[in-house]
Write an enzyme that holds these catalytic residues in place. Structure first.
Site, PDB file in Angstrom:
ATOM      1  N   GLU A  63       0.843  -1.194   0.000  1.00 51.95           N
ATOM      2  CA  GLU A  63       0.000   0.000   0.000  1.00 51.95           C
ATOM      3  C   GLU A  63       0.880   1.247   0.000  1.00 51.95           C
ATOM      4  O   GLU A  63       1.942   1.257   0.620  1.00 51.95           O
ATOM      5  CB  GLU A  63      -0.908   0.013   1.227  1.00 51.95           C
ATOM      6  CG  GLU A  63      -1.895  -1.126   1.232  1.00 51.95           C
ATOM      7  CD  GLU A  63      -2.731  -1.201   2.499  1.00 51.95           C
ATOM      8  OE1 GLU A  63      -3.622  -2.050   2.540  1.00 51.95           O
ATOM      9  OE2 GLU A  63      -2.492  -0.422   3.458  1.00 51.95           O
ATOM     10  N   GLU A  74      -1.153 -10.609  -5.750  1.00 54.08           N
ATOM     11  CA  GLU A  74      -1.269 -11.434  -6.946  1.00 54.08           C
ATOM     12  C   GLU A  74      -0.660 -10.742  -8.167  1.00 54.08           C
ATOM     13  O   GLU A  74       0.126 -11.332  -8.905  1.00 54.08           O
ATOM     14  CB  GLU A  74      -2.736 -11.773  -7.253  1.00 54.08           C
ATOM     15  CG  GLU A  74      -3.444 -12.494  -6.138  1.00 54.08           C
ATOM     16  CD  GLU A  74      -4.200 -11.557  -5.211  1.00 54.08           C
ATOM     17  OE1 GLU A  74      -3.550 -10.692  -4.556  1.00 54.08           O
ATOM     18  OE2 GLU A  74      -5.437 -11.682  -5.119  1.00 54.08           O
ATOM     19  N   CYS A 110      -7.117  -8.244 -10.371  1.00 53.57           N
ATOM     20  CA  CYS A 110      -6.263  -9.442 -10.301  1.00 53.57           C
ATOM     21  C   CYS A 110      -6.867 -10.587 -11.092  1.00 53.57           C
ATOM     22  O   CYS A 110      -6.160 -11.314 -11.799  1.00 53.57           O
ATOM     23  CB  CYS A 110      -6.033  -9.856  -8.853  1.00 53.57           C
ATOM     24  SG  CYS A 110      -4.934  -8.720  -7.964  1.00 53.57           S
TER      25      CYS A 110
END
Length: 151
Positions: A63, A74, A110
Site C-alpha cells: 500500500e 497477486e 487481479c
C-alpha cells in the site's frame, strides 16, 4: 433470452485435505503475508505460485500513501514472473491473508490479469484461495471471471 451460467470448484474444509503440492504452496503464500506493507488496511496478503519448472515464487501486497498507487500481492507476483520467467508456465497460484477470518479471493483487476496470463501462456492456472483454515480451488481463473475483458 435467458441463459444459465454454471461453474465448478473444489472446496476443502481443512487445508490439510489439499494435495501436498497445493498445501506447500499455501504455506508459502501464508509466509509471504509477513512481508506485506499494509499500514492503511492492515490486511496483509501473500501470493505464491508454482512454475512448470518446479520453481516457486511469492510476493505480498504493498500500500502507498498516494492511493491508489499500491498493488495487490497477486499482480505484484504475476507481473514479476511475466517479466523474469515468461517462458515458464504458471501452473498454480495460492492466495492467503492475515488476518484470515475468511478465504481471500482476488479482486477484479487481479482476476483479469490472471486470465490475461492464462491466455498468453495458453494454459490454465489453478487458483487456490485460502483463509480461516479452509480453501476454495478453481482449475482456471476464467471460472472466477466468466465475462472477461478482451480486446
Amino acid at each position: 433470452m435467458k441463459r444459465i451460467l454454471e461453474t465448478s470448484y473444489d472446496s476443502y474444509p481443512s487445508l490439510e485435505e489439499l494435495p501436498a503440492e497445493d498445501y506447500a504452496l499455501v504455506k508459502e503464500a501464508e509466509e509471504a503475508t509477513k512481508s506485506a506493507n499494509a499500514p492503511f488496511s492492515n490486511f496483509h496478503v501473500g501470493a505464491a505460485l508454482r512454475l512448470r519448472s518446479g520453481r516457486t515464487l511469492h510476493a505480498s501486497n504493498f500500500e502507498s500513501e498516494v492511493y491508489p498507487a499500491g498493488l495487490c500481492a497477486e499482480r505484484s507476483l504475476l507481473f514479476y514472473v511475466e517479466a523474469n520467467y515468461g517462458d515458464d508456465i504458471i501452473e498454480a497460484l495460492a492466495i492467503a491473508s492475515n488476518p484470515s477470518e475468511r478465504e481471500c479471493y482476488p479482486c477484479g483487476q487481479c482476476r483479469q490479469v490472471i486470465v490475461d496470463v492464462e491466455r498468453r501462456q495458453q494454459s490454465p492456472i489453478r487458483v487456490i484461495m485460502t483463509g480461516a483454515g479452509s480453501a476454495t480451488v478453481v482449475d482456471s481463473a476464467e471460472k472466477l471471471l466468466p465475462f472477461t475483458f478482451k480486446l
